[in-house]
Design a protein around this motif. Structure first.
Motif, short mmCIF file in Angstrom:
data_model
loop_
_atom_site.label_atom_id
_atom_site.label_comp_id
_atom_site.label_asym_id
_atom_site.label_seq_id
_atom_site.Cartn_x
_atom_site.Cartn_y
_atom_site.Cartn_z
N GLU A 238 0.82 -1.20 0.00
CA GLU A 238 0.00 0.00 0.00
C GLU A 238 0.86 1.26 0.00
N GLN A 239 1.91 1.22 0.79
CA GLN A 239 2.83 2.36 0.86
C GLN A 239 3.49 2.62 -0.49
N THR A 242 1.06 4.06 -3.04
CA THR A 242 0.79 5.48 -2.79
C THR A 242 1.89 6.35 -3.38
N ARG A 246 1.32 9.07 -6.81
CA ARG A 246 1.56 10.52 -6.75
C ARG A 246 2.26 11.05 -7.99
#
Length: 394
Positions: A238-239, A242, A246
């Motif tokens: 998930e990190q 993300t 971006r």
């Protein structure tokens, strides 16, 4: 009597026919203003059971009106995601040098002060040696540097601050070794992308580093795909996703925690090939319970990836603040995989600049990237000249 009954029946029939004629002349009820929706269970002519939207051409304009004739507002389009534009390398380097200067100025100033004394005796050389050791330069590089400085001071016999700074810069630059190839493999290899594995223990900021590295490459207009092969840490995928989102970079991940990391890495490379990407960055798990498990896992990931293409780069992420412990970690990973470059994080704060020399000497591979902060663009390509100048700047 019979005649009367016949007349009555004829009259009744005539009235009935007249009423039917009147009913036939009534206007037909208006069709409904909304399109007909066929039930999902109603078979289509072709035999499918999909829902079909049918609309009468005479009432098409009425679809955009409510029951009372009020126009229905169109649904607002979803706002487009505004992608971030990462900083260019030049801007990063200027900012990182400033931070390095601020965090390591004791190293440079201490040496300059010692070597600029009117008299440089054995006691001074002991202090020089102690300063270098405290800067995590390592025992062997420290003894080598002190010996070379001794020879130069004896021959040149100067205590002028500018001359001493120039002399110290030359010797430190030789130790950091500007001849090392610090370029990243970030260009397509024929019909496939360059493939980079990123390794390191948990806690060194490995996944964050992969995300920041993606930003470095996007700033150079490289097309990047990320592979979240650290499947044993729930938040890692998930990190990483993300970070990628971006800057408009896709992340290949498994929805199942504990999935086979080699499979995820393979799919990431496949996706990179499909997208005609320049680089695929594969994040790996950082477990270091014992060397055998690490070797098995990383070895398998590399073998599976190489069914699609050679692994061009293996970057080892190290925390600069761990000092000699970081060196021990580096040795283990170097035995497991063919490390091609070092990413040194947290070089600000309590880190000592000498660790750069120590790591390069120990592994024989260059420091290629350094991190000096928590910001998304606080990762930059390492240059020997910039690093040494920041150490010795006032």
């Amino acid at each position: 009597m019979e005649i009367v009954l016949i007349i009555a029946v004829v009259i009744a029939l005539a009235v009935g026919l007249a009423l039917v004629g009147l009913l036939d002349r009534r206007p037909a009820p208006p069709k409904h203003a909304y399109p007909e929706v066929r039930d999902a269970d109603d078979p289509e002519p072709g035999g499918s059971h999909a829902a079909v939207l049918e609309q009468d051409p005479d009432t098409a304009a009425a679809v955009d009106q409510d029951v009372d004739g009020t126009p229905v507002e169109e649904e607002a389009a979803e706002p487009q995601v505004q992608l971030e534009r990462p900083e260019a390398a030049g801007t990063r380097l200027q900012r990182l040098r400033a931070r390095l200067l601020k965090s390591n100025n004791v190293f440079g100033k201490g040496l300059l002060a010692l070597l600029s004394r009117d008299t440089i005796d054995e006691e001074v050389w002991d202090e020089v040696e102690e300063t270098l050791l405290m800067a995590d330069l390592g025992t062997e590089p420290t003894l080598e540097l002190v010996e070379r400085l001794r020879d130069r001071v004896r021959v040149e016999g100067t205590q002028d601050a500018d001359q001493v700074r120039a002399m110290l810069r030359e010797e430190l630059l030789t130790m950091v070794d500007p001849s090392m190839d610090r370029r990243l493999e970030a260009s397509r290899k024929g019909d496939r992308p360059a493939i980079t594995m990123v390794v390191g223990v948990n806690g060194v900021g490995k996944t964050t580093t992969v995300g920041k590295l993606a930003r470095v490459l996007v700033a150079e207009d490289r097309r990047v795909v990320l592979g979240a092969a650290d499947t044993f840490r729930a938040a890692a995928a998930e990190q990483l996703a993300t970070w990628g989102a971006r800057v408009g970079v896709d992340t290949v991940r498994s929805e199942k925690e504990g999935a086979d990391p080699a499979s995820v890495a393979f799919e990431a490379v496949d996706e990179g090939i499909r997208q005609e990407a320049d680089v695929v960055l594969v994040d790996t798990a950082g477990r270091l319970q014992n060397k055998a498990n690490l070797m098995d896992e990383l070895g398998k990931i590399k073998r599976v990836i190489e069914k699609r293409g050679e692994v061009d780069e293996v970057l080892l992420v190290l925390d600069a603040t761990t000092g000699q412990n970081g060196l021990n970690q580096a040795k283990v990973f170097a035995e497991v995989v063919d490390v091609t470059g070092i990413v040194l994080t947290k070089l600000d704060g309590t880190a000592k600049g000498g660790i750069v020399v120590a790591i390069q000497r120990e592994l024989g591979v260059p420091v290629k990237l350094v991190g000096l902060g928590e910001g998304p663009d606080d990762l930059a390509p390492f240059t020997a000249e910039g690093f040494v100048d920041a150490l010795l700047a006032e």
